[in-house]
Design a protein around this motif. Structure first.
Motif, mmCIF file in Angstrom:
data_model
loop_
_atom_site.group_PDB
_atom_site.id
_atom_site.type_symbol
_atom_site.label_atom_id
_atom_site.label_comp_id
_atom_site.label_asym_id
_atom_site.label_seq_id
_atom_site.Cartn_x
_atom_site.Cartn_y
_atom_site.Cartn_z
ATOM 1 N N SER A 1 6.228 -20.118 2.663
ATOM 2 C CA SER A 1 5.762 -18.856 2.106
ATOM 3 C C SER A 1 4.398 -18.551 2.709
ATOM 4 O O SER A 1 3.706 -19.449 3.205
ATOM 5 N N TYR A 2 4.005 -17.277 2.670
ATOM 6 C CA TYR A 2 2.760 -16.874 3.318
ATOM 7 C C TYR A 2 1.967 -15.940 2.411
ATOM 8 O O TYR A 2 2.526 -15.031 1.797
ATOM 9 N N LEU A 3 0.664 -16.189 2.364
ATOM 10 C CA LEU A 3 -0.266 -15.366 1.583
ATOM 11 C C LEU A 3 -1.190 -14.637 2.537
ATOM 12 O O LEU A 3 -1.877 -15.266 3.350
ATOM 13 N N LEU A 4 -1.212 -13.308 2.441
ATOM 14 C CA LEU A 4 -2.106 -12.480 3.244
ATOM 15 C C LEU A 4 -3.103 -11.795 2.326
ATOM 16 O O LEU A 4 -2.728 -11.295 1.255
ATOM 17 N N LEU A 5 -4.355 -11.754 2.750
ATOM 18 C CA LEU A 5 -5.421 -11.162 1.943
ATOM 19 C C LEU A 5 -5.917 -9.869 2.560
ATOM 20 O O LEU A 5 -6.245 -9.825 3.755
ATOM 21 N N ARG B 1 -3.620 -18.939 -6.750
ATOM 22 C CA ARG B 1 -4.894 -18.705 -7.434
ATOM 23 C C ARG B 1 -5.992 -19.636 -6.946
ATOM 24 O O ARG B 1 -7.179 -19.367 -7.167
ATOM 25 N N ARG B 2 -5.653 -20.717 -6.287
ATOM 26 C CA ARG B 2 -6.673 -21.541 -5.646
ATOM 27 C C ARG B 2 -7.250 -20.848 -4.406
ATOM 28 O O ARG B 2 -8.346 -21.195 -3.962
ATOM 29 N N LEU B 3 -6.488 -19.895 -3.854
ATOM 30 C CA LEU B 3 -6.881 -19.235 -2.615
ATOM 31 C C LEU B 3 -7.475 -17.854 -2.823
ATOM 32 O O LEU B 3 -8.269 -17.392 -1.999
ATOM 33 N N THR B 4 -7.077 -17.172 -3.892
ATOM 34 C CA THR B 4 -7.573 -15.817 -4.112
ATOM 35 C C THR B 4 -7.449 -15.424 -5.571
ATOM 36 O O THR B 4 -6.567 -15.913 -6.287
ATOM 37 N N ARG B 5 -8.346 -14.526 -5.987
ATOM 38 C CA ARG B 5 -8.261 -13.911 -7.313
ATOM 39 C C ARG B 5 -7.913 -12.423 -7.202
ATOM 40 O O ARG B 5 -7.953 -11.708 -8.205
ATOM 41 N N LEU B 6 -7.550 -11.986 -6.018
ATOM 42 C CA LEU B 6 -7.162 -10.596 -5.840
ATOM 43 C C LEU B 6 -5.871 -10.288 -6.597
ATOM 44 O O LEU B 6 -5.032 -11.175 -6.797
ATOM 45 N N PRO B 7 -5.687 -9.044 -7.019
ATOM 46 C CA PRO B 7 -4.368 -8.650 -7.542
ATOM 47 C C PRO B 7 -3.291 -8.976 -6.505
ATOM 48 O O PRO B 7 -3.533 -8.912 -5.292
ATOM 49 N N LEU B 8 -2.098 -9.302 -6.996
ATOM 50 C CA LEU B 8 -1.072 -9.889 -6.128
ATOM 51 C C LEU B 8 0.182 -9.028 -6.078
ATOM 52 O O LEU B 8 0.719 -8.628 -7.110
ATOM 53 N N LEU B 9 0.650 -8.778 -4.857
ATOM 54 C CA LEU B 9 1.955 -8.180 -4.610
ATOM 55 C C LEU B 9 2.864 -9.263 -4.058
ATOM 56 O O LEU B 9 2.535 -9.914 -3.059
ATOM 57 N N VAL B 10 4.013 -9.475 -4.695
ATOM 58 C CA VAL B 10 5.003 -10.435 -4.222
ATOM 59 C C VAL B 10 6.106 -9.683 -3.490
ATOM 60 O O VAL B 10 6.622 -8.676 -3.997
ATOM 61 N N LEU C 1 -6.017 -6.180 -2.232
ATOM 62 C CA LEU C 1 -4.746 -6.723 -2.712
ATOM 63 C C LEU C 1 -4.348 -7.908 -1.848
ATOM 64 O O LEU C 1 -4.607 -7.928 -0.640
ATOM 65 N N ALA C 2 -3.738 -8.908 -2.470
ATOM 66 C CA ALA C 2 -3.140 -10.023 -1.742
ATOM 67 C C ALA C 2 -1.628 -9.850 -1.760
ATOM 68 O O ALA C 2 -1.057 -9.312 -2.712
ATOM 69 N N LEU C 3 -0.990 -10.320 -0.715
ATOM 70 C CA LEU C 3 0.467 -10.228 -0.608
ATOM 71 C C LEU C 3 1.030 -11.622 -0.400
ATOM 72 O O LEU C 3 0.603 -12.345 0.511
ATOM 73 N N LEU C 4 1.977 -12.015 -1.237
ATOM 74 C CA LEU C 4 2.691 -13.283 -1.088
ATOM 75 C C LEU C 4 4.100 -12.984 -0.620
ATOM 76 O O LEU C 4 4.879 -12.333 -1.322
ATOM 77 N N TYR C 5 4.402 -13.439 0.584
ATOM 78 C CA TYR C 5 5.716 -13.216 1.191
ATOM 79 C C TYR C 5 6.566 -14.449 0.945
ATOM 80 O O TYR C 5 6.355 -15.498 1.530
ATOM 81 N N ASP C 6 7.491 -14.309 0.019
ATOM 82 C CA ASP C 6 8.383 -15.362 -0.478
ATOM 83 C C ASP C 6 7.652 -16.300 -1.431
ATOM 84 O O ASP C 6 6.433 -16.500 -1.344
ATOM 85 N N THR C 7 8.443 -16.874 -2.347
ATOM 86 C CA THR C 7 7.857 -17.705 -3.398
ATOM 87 C C THR C 7 8.460 -19.098 -3.454
ATOM 88 O O THR C 7 8.153 -19.862 -4.357
ATOM 89 N N GLY C 8 9.304 -19.442 -2.485
ATOM 90 C CA GLY C 8 9.754 -20.808 -2.331
ATOM 91 C C GLY C 8 10.809 -21.258 -3.312
ATOM 92 O O GLY C 8 11.548 -20.473 -3.899
ATOM 93 N N MET C 9 10.838 -22.581 -3.505
ATOM 94 C CA MET C 9 11.929 -23.238 -4.209
ATOM 95 C C MET C 9 11.787 -23.234 -5.727
ATOM 96 O O MET C 9 12.740 -23.499 -6.441
ATOM 97 N N GLY C 10 10.575 -23.019 -6.226
ATOM 98 C CA GLY C 10 10.367 -23.154 -7.661
ATOM 99 C C GLY C 10 10.230 -24.588 -8.117
ATOM 100 O O GLY C 10 10.230 -24.877 -9.312
#
Length: 294
Positions: free
Chosen positions: A27-31, A53-62, A35-44
């Motif tokens: 998965s990939y996080l872009l800042l 949240r360790r990487l950013t506190r920006l509002p998040l778009l998944v 706004l931050a964007l998380l592309y895919d959320t993996g296996m769970g």
């Protein structure tokens, strides 16, 4: 499930991070500025929200690259925190089912086998090649008795040509069917960055599963090959980063498979499903056996 050591987090570019489950899904996080964007959320299997949240506190778009369970497994951990969970419009109805218990059990078995094979490979590797180190280690598999991938209703539908504005950076939605009918890549023209999901992977391309289409795969990869890609970030395998040359080679490979210019042989996929395997330099394409229609 809070398992921070399950993930591998690394810088993937300027204001971009890899959040990998090594050997499984990337998965990939872009800042952006806003706004931050998380592309895919993996296996769970681990709590990807905690990692984000360790990487950013920006509002998040998944954004889910497609509806398959291994790319939306963390949606449930993000549902109450994300501004939106966005998917391609063709995949909206495909997000309505949780992962069945038999799929989870089958994948858990695969994950254990993958770790065992990695340990055997690493023992050979330390004899002189040194291709492996802790940055790319396939993780030991935790207890998965309580593992679930729940259905999470998307809150935003994406279509070809949509632009996602993060503030200071903009990504274009590319509809790239082939592996699945709802596949999307994200393209950043200003930097040449391509988030590719399962449209590009450095391993076995699953072009045999329900919803897959070899001709559509060939069209989508040809289209990606026409872009001035500088960096392609891939959805699976330890080799997660590739260049334009790789994109071109994948496009040529799918054209060859589509046109019958390969010499496939009978094999199985990781779940034991019969396939025809088409080998290329650094990857393979799996297609359905003759007489099987997907």
């Amino acid at each position: 499930m809070s398992r921070p050591d399950w993930f591998q987090v690394a810088v993937a570019g300027p204001d971009a991070f890899l959040i990998a489950e090594p050997g499984h899904v990337n998965s990939y996080l872009l800042l952006g500025d806003e706004l931050a964007l998380l592309y895919d959320t993996g296996m769970g299997i681990g709590d990807i929200h905690e990692q984000v949240r360790r990487l950013t506190r920006l509002p998040l778009l998944v954004v889910n690259s497609h509806h398959h369970f291994d790319h939306r497994g963390g949606n449930a951990s993000l549902a109450w925190h994300a501004e939106d969970i966005a998917v391609h419009a063709d995949g909206a109805a495909l997000h309505t089912d949780p992962a069945p218990r038999e799929w989870l059990e089958a994948y858990a078995h695969i994950a254990h086998d993958m770790r065992k094979q990695y340990e055997e490979f690493r023992a050979l590797d330390t004899g002189g090649f040194f291709l492996t180190d802790s940055r790319v280690e396939v993780r030991p598999v935790p207890e998965l008795a309580d593992w679930r991938i729940e259905a999470v209703r998307p809150t935003r539908l994406l279509r070809e040509g949509d632009v996602l504005d993060l503030g200071g950076r903009r990504l274009k939605v590319l509809h790239t069917p082939g592996h699945s009918p709802d596949g999307i890549c994200l393209w950043e023209p200003e930097t040449g960055l391509l988030l590719a999901g399962d449209t590009l992977i450095s391993g076995t391309f699953f072009a045999h599963v329900p919803g897959a289409d070899v001709a559509a795969f060939a069209d989508s990869t040809r289209r990606l090959g026409e872009l001035p890609v500088t960096t392609a970030l891939l959805g699976h395998n330890l080799r997660h980063r590739e260049s334009a040359d790789f994109v071109d080679r994948v496009a040529e490979a799918f054209a060859a498979v589509r046109d019958g210019r390969t010499c496939p042989y009978a094999s199985t996929d990781m779940f034991g499903v019969p396939v025809r395997r088409h080998d290329f330099d650094g990857f393979a394409v799996l297609t359905a056996p003759c007489g099987t229609d997907h």
